[in-house]
Design a protein around this motif. Structure first.
Motif, PDB file in Angstrom:
ATOM      1  N   VAL A 105       0.809  -1.253  -0.132  1.00 26.56           N
ATOM      2  CA  VAL A 105      -0.165   0.051  -0.081  1.00 26.56           C
ATOM      3  C   VAL A 105       0.714   1.081   0.038  1.00 26.56           C
ATOM      4  CG1 VAL A 105      -1.667   1.254   1.433  1.00 26.56           C
ATOM      5  CG2 VAL A 105      -2.125  -1.036   1.010  1.00 26.56           C
ATOM      6  N   GLY A 106       1.853   1.199   1.008  1.00 29.60           N
ATOM      7  CA  GLY A 106       3.005   2.369   0.747  1.00 29.60           C
ATOM      8  C   GLY A 106       3.467   2.553  -0.330  1.00 29.60           C
ATOM      9  N   GLY A 107       3.815   1.500  -1.000  1.00 29.55           N
ATOM     10  CA  GLY A 107       4.580   1.559  -2.441  1.00 29.55           C
ATOM     11  C   GLY A 107       3.633   2.330  -3.418  1.00 29.55           C
ATOM     12  N   ILE A 108       2.454   1.859  -3.332  1.00 30.64           N
ATOM     13  CA  ILE A 108       1.487   2.259  -4.462  1.00 30.64           C
ATOM     14  C   ILE A 108       1.486   4.008  -4.375  1.00 30.64           C
ATOM     15  CG2 ILE A 108      -1.050   2.832  -5.038  1.00 30.64           C
ATOM     16  CD1 ILE A 108       0.370   0.325  -6.480  1.00 30.64           C
ATOM     17  N   ARG A 109       1.081   4.466  -3.031  1.00 33.45           N
ATOM     18  CA  ARG A 109       0.995   5.638  -2.459  1.00 33.45           C
ATOM     19  C   ARG A 109       2.204   6.578  -2.904  1.00 33.45           C
ATOM     20  NH1 ARG A 109      -3.153   7.379   0.802  1.00 33.45           N
ATOM     21  NH2 ARG A 109      -1.759   8.641   1.636  1.00 33.45           N
ATOM     22  N   ALA A 110       3.525   5.871  -2.726  1.00 37.22           N
ATOM     23  CA  ALA A 110       4.593   6.577  -3.067  1.00 37.22           C
ATOM     24  C   ALA A 110       4.934   6.684  -4.475  1.00 37.22           C
ATOM     25  CB  ALA A 110       6.004   6.144  -2.146  1.00 37.22           C
TER      26      ALA A 110
ATOM     27  N   VAL B 118       0.848  -0.870  -9.944  1.00 42.50           N
ATOM     28  CA  VAL B 118      -0.149  -1.860  -9.683  1.00 42.50           C
ATOM     29  C   VAL B 118       0.500  -2.813  -8.614  1.00 42.50           C
ATOM     30  CG1 VAL B 118      -0.206  -3.117 -11.939  1.00 42.50           C
ATOM     31  CG2 VAL B 118      -2.060  -3.006 -10.434  1.00 42.50           C
ATOM     32  N   VAL B 119      -0.308  -3.419  -7.815  1.00 43.91           N
ATOM     33  CA  VAL B 119       0.122  -4.743  -7.291  1.00 43.91           C
ATOM     34  C   VAL B 119      -0.776  -5.787  -7.722  1.00 43.91           C
ATOM     35  CG1 VAL B 119       0.183  -5.712  -4.850  1.00 43.91           C
ATOM     36  CG2 VAL B 119       0.862  -3.288  -5.063  1.00 43.91           C
TER      37      VAL B 119
ATOM     38  N   VAL C 105      -6.064   2.690  -1.216  1.00 46.18           N
ATOM     39  CA  VAL C 105      -5.737   2.449  -2.588  1.00 46.18           C
ATOM     40  C   VAL C 105      -7.142   1.978  -3.079  1.00 46.18           C
ATOM     41  CG1 VAL C 105      -3.640   1.990  -2.391  1.00 46.18           C
ATOM     42  CG2 VAL C 105      -5.254   0.054  -2.065  1.00 46.18           C
ATOM     43  N   ASP C 106      -7.245   1.810  -4.439  1.00 43.70           N
ATOM     44  CA  ASP C 106      -8.255   1.165  -5.028  1.00 43.70           C
ATOM     45  C   ASP C 106      -7.759  -0.255  -5.530  1.00 43.70           C
ATOM     46  OD1 ASP C 106      -9.980   3.202  -4.724  1.00 43.70           O
ATOM     47  OD2 ASP C 106      -9.947   4.133  -6.680  1.00 43.70           O
ATOM     48  N   PHE C 107      -8.950  -0.782  -5.962  1.00 41.18           N
ATOM     49  CA  PHE C 107      -8.892  -2.268  -6.548  1.00 41.18           C
ATOM     50  C   PHE C 107      -9.736  -2.544  -7.665  1.00 41.18           C
ATOM     51  CE2 PHE C 107      -7.700  -2.510  -1.701  1.00 41.18           C
ATOM     52  CZ  PHE C 107      -6.750  -3.474  -1.922  1.00 41.18           C
ATOM     53  N   SER C 108      -9.165  -3.554  -8.295  1.00 40.62           N
ATOM     54  CA  SER C 108      -9.790  -4.105  -9.617  1.00 40.62           C
ATOM     55  C   SER C 108     -10.850  -5.259  -9.140  1.00 40.62           C
ATOM     56  CB  SER C 108      -8.862  -4.776 -10.559  1.00 40.62           C
ATOM     57  OG  SER C 108      -8.401  -6.156  -9.953  1.00 40.62           O
ATOM     58  N   ARG C 109     -11.402  -5.440 -10.145  1.00 39.30           N
ATOM     59  CA  ARG C 109     -12.481  -6.634  -9.939  1.00 39.30           C
ATOM     60  C   ARG C 109     -11.439  -7.976  -9.648  1.00 39.30           C
ATOM     61  NH1 ARG C 109     -15.678  -9.631 -14.195  1.00 39.30           N
ATOM     62  NH2 ARG C 109     -15.688 -11.088 -12.307  1.00 39.30           N
ATOM     63  N   PRO C 110     -11.996  -9.192  -9.038  1.00 39.16           N
ATOM     64  CA  PRO C 110     -11.142 -10.358  -8.656  1.00 39.16           C
ATOM     65  C   PRO C 110     -10.535 -10.692  -9.799  1.00 39.16           C
ATOM     66  CG  PRO C 110     -13.417 -10.507  -7.503  1.00 39.16           C
ATOM     67  CD  PRO C 110     -13.296  -9.157  -8.354  1.00 39.16           C
TER      68      PRO C 110
ATOM     69  N   LEU D 261      -9.087 -12.065  -4.735  1.00 40.59           N
ATOM     70  CA  LEU D 261      -7.787 -11.614  -4.760  1.00 40.59           C
ATOM     71  C   LEU D 261      -8.046 -10.439  -5.781  1.00 40.59           C
ATOM     72  CD1 LEU D 261      -5.447 -14.524  -4.526  1.00 40.59           C
ATOM     73  CD2 LEU D 261      -6.454 -13.064  -2.682  1.00 40.59           C
ATOM     74  N   SER D 262      -7.396  -9.276  -5.686  1.00 42.70           N
ATOM     75  CA  SER D 262      -7.554  -8.248  -6.529  1.00 42.70           C
ATOM     76  C   SER D 262      -6.325  -7.383  -6.732  1.00 42.70           C
ATOM     77  CB  SER D 262      -8.738  -7.237  -6.193  1.00 42.70           C
ATOM     78  OG  SER D 262     -10.040  -7.637  -6.262  1.00 42.70           O
ATOM     79  N   MET D 263      -6.257  -6.649  -7.777  1.00 50.64           N
ATOM     80  CA  MET D 263      -5.224  -5.829  -8.024  1.00 50.64           C
ATOM     81  C   MET D 263      -5.240  -4.384  -7.464  1.00 50.64           C
ATOM     82  SD  MET D 263      -4.907  -6.635 -12.209  1.00 50.64           S
ATOM     83  CE  MET D 263      -5.000  -8.310 -12.534  1.00 50.64           C
ATOM     84  N   SER D 264      -4.409  -4.068  -6.799  1.00 57.67           N
ATOM     85  CA  SER D 264      -4.326  -2.433  -5.960  1.00 57.67           C
ATOM     86  C   SER D 264      -3.527  -1.506  -6.810  1.00 57.67           C
ATOM     87  CB  SER D 264      -4.096  -2.515  -4.930  1.00 57.67           C
ATOM     88  OG  SER D 264      -2.795  -2.887  -4.664  1.00 57.67           O
ATOM     89  N   PHE D 265      -4.186  -0.336  -6.880  1.00 56.66           N
ATOM     90  CA  PHE D 265      -3.478   0.851  -7.479  1.00 56.66           C
ATOM     91  C   PHE D 265      -3.819   2.123  -6.845  1.00 56.66           C
ATOM     92  CE2 PHE D 265      -7.346  -0.698  -9.387  1.00 56.66           C
ATOM     93  CZ  PHE D 265      -7.963   0.372  -9.618  1.00 56.66           C
ATOM     94  N   ARG D 266      -3.116   3.361  -7.442  1.00 56.28           N
ATOM     95  CA  ARG D 266      -3.602   4.506  -6.841  1.00 56.28           C
ATOM     96  C   ARG D 266      -5.152   4.734  -7.032  1.00 56.28           C
ATOM     97  NH1 ARG D 266       0.039   9.470  -8.864  1.00 56.28           N
ATOM     98  NH2 ARG D 266      -1.542   9.623 -10.550  1.00 56.28           N
ATOM     99  N   LYS D 267      -5.495   5.610  -5.946  1.00 54.80           N
ATOM    100  CA  LYS D 267      -6.811   5.963  -5.976  1.00 54.80           C
ATOM    101  C   LYS D 267      -7.340   6.998  -6.986  1.00 54.80           C
ATOM    102  CE  LYS D 267      -9.375   6.103  -2.160  1.00 54.80           C
ATOM    103  NZ  LYS D 267     -10.088   4.910  -2.149  1.00 54.80           N
ATOM    104  N   HIS D 268      -8.623   7.273  -7.354  1.00 51.81           N
ATOM    105  CA  HIS D 268      -9.043   8.228  -8.196  1.00 51.81           C
ATOM    106  C   HIS D 268      -8.513   8.025  -9.653  1.00 51.81           C
ATOM    107  CE1 HIS D 268     -10.297  10.129  -4.709  1.00 51.81           C
ATOM    108  NE2 HIS D 268      -9.186  10.277  -4.152  1.00 51.81           N
ATOM    109  N   SER D 269      -8.331   6.565 -10.079  1.00 50.29           N
ATOM    110  CA  SER D 269      -7.924   6.276 -11.294  1.00 50.29           C
ATOM    111  C   SER D 269      -8.823   5.392 -12.046  1.00 50.29           C
ATOM    112  CB  SER D 269      -6.506   5.412 -11.320  1.00 50.29           C
ATOM    113  OG  SER D 269      -5.516   6.145 -10.622  1.00 50.29           O
TER     114      SER D 269
END
Length: 270
Positions: free
Chosen positions: A80-85, A90-91, A105-110, A210-218
């Motif tokens: 989470v910190g790595g996404i924000r920094a 994407v994780v 962070v935000d998430f994709s569909r599973p 399980l989902s993919m995480s990425f920066r919010k507001h995307s």
């Protein structure tokens, strides 16, 4: 003078352009994973990332219009910190969606389902499931929902945390922990590949998406990821990837019928 973002919608558009637009313009998608959680993701004999997450990441990148994928090693505690920094875009590493993570962070569909099991050393009959973990040395990967559960819900547990499941299960096999909470896929795979004297006990403790995480507001980036995953479920690509890495399991069949919006899914927290 450069104008400030005067509205939340304008800031969201700018952030989104800097995610999807940037990765397309640069031609590289930076993907975070642990590199030590087989069969989801790990390093082969030539130190190249391989596994279910790796194949999914490469296919998703191709479908969203990005030529190259750069894999960046990290761990659950730093995702989470790595996404924000902005260390990665994407994780794709077997993250579950929790309320705490969704605040940052935000998430994709599973893109997968994971079943967590209790593992013990082979021959240990004192533990048959989660109910027997009270007061035990419980090994978990730091930053996971399993770690939260062990700390918050297992009475008097002596929680031992590690960077990844390989370290968790290796220490369990050496007798440095009494039990471990990890992916059933991971435990069975590692027991066979590394000759670890461990075994799952009881039924699967909990199954969660399980989902993919990425920066919010995307929103455009999220739409591109969701579309790619949905198409991979529909056209058989995800079935082929999962059969290769997950013992013949058809992950696409497992995912059909799940709600695509992370907010509509039950919490992964036990």
């Amino acid at each position: 003078m450069v104008p400030l973002c005067l509205a939340a919608t304008a800031c969201s558009r700018a952030a989104d352009e800097d995610t999807l637009g940037r990765v397309r313009a640069g031609g590289t998608l930076r993907v975070a994973l642990t590199t030590a959680n087989p069969p989801w993701n790990f390093l082969d004999g030539a130190a190249r990332p391989v596994g279910y997450d790796v194949d999914v990441a490469r296919e998703v990148a191709r479908r969203i219009g990005v030529r190259r994928v750069t894999f960046i090693g990290a761990d659950f505690a730093s995702f989470v910190g790595g996404i924000r920094a902005d260390r990665f875009d994407v994780v794709i590493a077997g993250q579950s969606v929790t309320a705490k993570r969704r605040r940052e962070v935000d998430f994709s569909r599973p893109y997968a389902l994971n079943g967590v099991a209790v593992f013990v050393r082979r021959g240990d009959r004192s533990i048959s499931g989660v109910k027997d973990l009270a007061g035990k040395r419980v090994a978990v990967s730091e930053g996971t929902v399993q770690a939260e559960f062990a700390r918050d819900r297992v009475r008097d547990a002596k929680v031992k945390t590690y960077r990844n499941a390989t370290l968790v299960l290796t220490d369990l096999s050496w007798g440095r922990a009494d039990a471990a909470l990890v992916s059933r896929f991971q435990g069975i795979y590692l027991a066979a590949e590394k000759g670890l004297a461990i075994t799952p006990v009881g039924p699967v403790w909990r199954t969660y998406p399980l989902s993919m995480s990425f920066r919010k507001h995307s929103p455009a980036f999220r739409h591109a990821l969701d579309t790619a995953i949905s198409d991979m479920i529909g056209d058989g690509t995800l079935s082929a990837i999962s059969r290769r890495w997950l013992g013949g399991l058809d992950m696409a069949a497992e995912l059909r019928g799940l709600p695509p919006d992370p907010a509509a899914r039950p919490s992964a927290r036990p």
